[in-house]
Enzyme design. Structure first.
Site, PDB file in Angstrom:
ATOM      1  N   ASN A  47      37.304  35.027   2.337  1.00 35.51           N
ATOM      2  CA  ASN A  47      38.025  34.267   3.357  1.00 35.51           C
ATOM      3  C   ASN A  47      38.714  33.072   2.702  1.00 35.51           C
ATOM      4  O   ASN A  47      38.189  32.450   1.778  1.00 35.51           O
ATOM      5  CB  ASN A  47      37.127  33.866   4.538  1.00 35.51           C
ATOM      6  CG  ASN A  47      35.873  33.122   4.165  1.00 35.51           C
ATOM      7  OD1 ASN A  47      35.363  33.244   3.053  1.00 35.51           O
ATOM      8  ND2 ASN A  47      35.345  32.350   5.095  1.00 35.51           N
ATOM      9  N   GLU A  49      40.613  29.686   3.979  1.00 35.10           N
ATOM     10  CA  GLU A  49      40.906  28.854   5.147  1.00 35.10           C
ATOM     11  C   GLU A  49      42.092  27.933   4.877  1.00 35.10           C
ATOM     12  O   GLU A  49      42.601  27.866   3.754  1.00 35.10           O
ATOM     13  CB  GLU A  49      39.630  28.077   5.531  1.00 35.10           C
ATOM     14  CG  GLU A  49      38.510  29.041   5.908  1.00 35.10           C
ATOM     15  CD  GLU A  49      37.270  28.370   6.483  1.00 35.10           C
ATOM     16  OE1 GLU A  49      37.105  27.144   6.335  1.00 35.10           O
ATOM     17  OE2 GLU A  49      36.468  29.106   7.094  1.00 35.10           O
ATOM     18  N   CYS A  58      40.506  36.083   7.069  1.00 37.73           N
ATOM     19  CA  CYS A  58      39.168  36.631   6.844  1.00 37.73           C
ATOM     20  C   CYS A  58      39.098  37.394   5.526  1.00 37.73           C
ATOM     21  O   CYS A  58      40.106  37.895   5.016  1.00 37.73           O
ATOM     22  CB  CYS A  58      38.795  37.599   7.957  1.00 37.73           C
ATOM     23  SG  CYS A  58      38.486  36.824   9.540  1.00 37.73           S
ATOM     24  N   GLU A  60      37.804  40.323   4.937  1.00 37.93           N
ATOM     25  CA  GLU A  60      38.165  41.740   5.070  1.00 37.93           C
ATOM     26  C   GLU A  60      39.667  41.926   4.950  1.00 37.93           C
ATOM     27  O   GLU A  60      40.151  42.825   4.271  1.00 37.93           O
ATOM     28  CB  GLU A  60      37.711  42.294   6.433  1.00 37.93           C
ATOM     29  CG  GLU A  60      36.218  42.255   6.674  1.00 37.93           C
ATOM     30  CD  GLU A  60      35.763  40.967   7.325  1.00 37.93           C
ATOM     31  OE1 GLU A  60      36.252  39.880   6.934  1.00 37.93           O
ATOM     32  OE2 GLU A  60      34.913  41.039   8.225  1.00 37.93           O
ATOM     33  N   CYS A  91      35.354  40.690  12.556  1.00 37.54           N
ATOM     34  CA  CYS A  91      35.941  40.176  13.791  1.00 37.54           C
ATOM     35  C   CYS A  91      36.921  41.207  14.368  1.00 37.54           C
ATOM     36  O   CYS A  91      37.293  42.188  13.703  1.00 37.54           O
ATOM     37  CB  CYS A  91      36.640  38.836  13.544  1.00 37.54           C
ATOM     38  SG  CYS A  91      38.269  38.992  12.774  1.00 37.54           S
ATOM     39  N   CYS A  94      40.112  41.874  12.309  1.00 36.19           N
ATOM     40  CA  CYS A  94      39.868  42.674  11.100  1.00 36.19           C
ATOM     41  C   CYS A  94      39.623  44.137  11.456  1.00 36.19           C
ATOM     42  O   CYS A  94      40.050  45.031  10.720  1.00 36.19           O
ATOM     43  CB  CYS A  94      38.712  42.098  10.296  1.00 36.19           C
ATOM     44  SG  CYS A  94      39.161  40.544   9.491  1.00 36.19           S
TER      45      CYS A  94
HETATM   46  N1  THU Z   1      35.256  35.346   8.675  1.00 39.31           N
HETATM   47  C1  THU Z   1      35.480  36.364   7.806  1.00 39.31           C
HETATM   48  O1  THU Z   1      35.991  36.170   6.700  1.00 39.31           O
HETATM   49  N2  THU Z   1      35.119  37.615   8.193  1.00 39.31           N
HETATM   50  C2  THU Z   1      34.481  37.928   9.360  1.00 39.31           C
HETATM   51  O2  THU Z   1      34.232  39.088   9.625  1.00 39.31           O
HETATM   52  C3  THU Z   1      34.100  36.859  10.281  1.00 39.31           C
HETATM   53  C4  THU Z   1      34.711  35.533  10.015  1.00 39.31           C
HETATM   54  C5  THU Z   1      35.601  33.992   8.241  1.00 39.31           C
HETATM   55  C6  THU Z   1      36.787  33.385   8.929  1.00 39.31           C
HETATM   56  C7  THU Z   1      36.490  31.911   8.737  1.00 39.31           C
HETATM   57  O3  THU Z   1      36.945  31.531   7.455  1.00 39.31           O
HETATM   58  C8  THU Z   1      34.980  31.824   8.747  1.00 39.31           C
HETATM   59  O4  THU Z   1      34.515  33.128   8.489  1.00 39.31           O
HETATM   60  C9  THU Z   1      34.385  31.322  10.055  1.00 39.31           C
HETATM   61  O5  THU Z   1      34.880  32.035  11.144  1.00 39.31           O
END
Ligand code: THU
Length: 135
Positions: A47, A49, A58, A60, A91, A94
């Protein structure tokens, strides 16, 4: 005798390693992912941000976009790792992005306990909207 390494354990190992590259200063929720593509190659993602929170990506999707950017168009399996006590499900966004290239892909979530979840994408996203709807 050489140890047999299944693609799934290599995939999970790659997802575990990918979390080290995570950029998650806001949520402090690092995620690593890996996809097994049609060619048999594995692509990693984490991920990433952004100070403009809505632009966070994310793990994925990072892994899938790396695979697609390398020319892959089939996803066979996705592994997700979080350094948590329970596994993390992908999520909704994804799930939709996995569906584009892997409507029946295996999705495995692992964590720091022995708990893990395994499901196919069509179980996670039934009745999906996909490429066929636009033909
Ligand atoms: N996140 C992911 O990378 N994958 C997921 O399946 C769930 C959420 C990340 C997005 C964000 O950077 C952090 O987790 C909190 O939501």
């Amino acid at each position: 005798m050489p140890r047999k390494i299944s693609p799934l354990s290599a995939l999970i190992r790659t997802a575990r390693a990918a979390v080290k590259k995570s950029y998650a200063p806001y949520s402090k929720f690092p995620v690593g992912a890996a996809v097994l593509a049609g060619s048999g190659k594995i692509y990693a993602g984490c991920n990433v941000e952004n100070a403009s929170y809505g632009l966070c990506n994310c793990a994925e999707r990072s892994a899938i976009f790396a695979a697609a950017s390398a020319g892959e168009r089939v996803i066979r399996a996705v592994a997700i790792y979080t350094p948590t006590a329970t596994p993390t499900a992908p999520c909704g966004a994804c799930r939709q992005v996995i569906n584009e290239f892997g409507p029946t892909a295996l999705v495995v979530s692992v964590c720091d306990s022995a708990e893990r979840t395994e499901a196919t994408l069509d179980q996670l996203l039934p009745a999906a909207f996909g490429p066929a709807n636009l033909r």
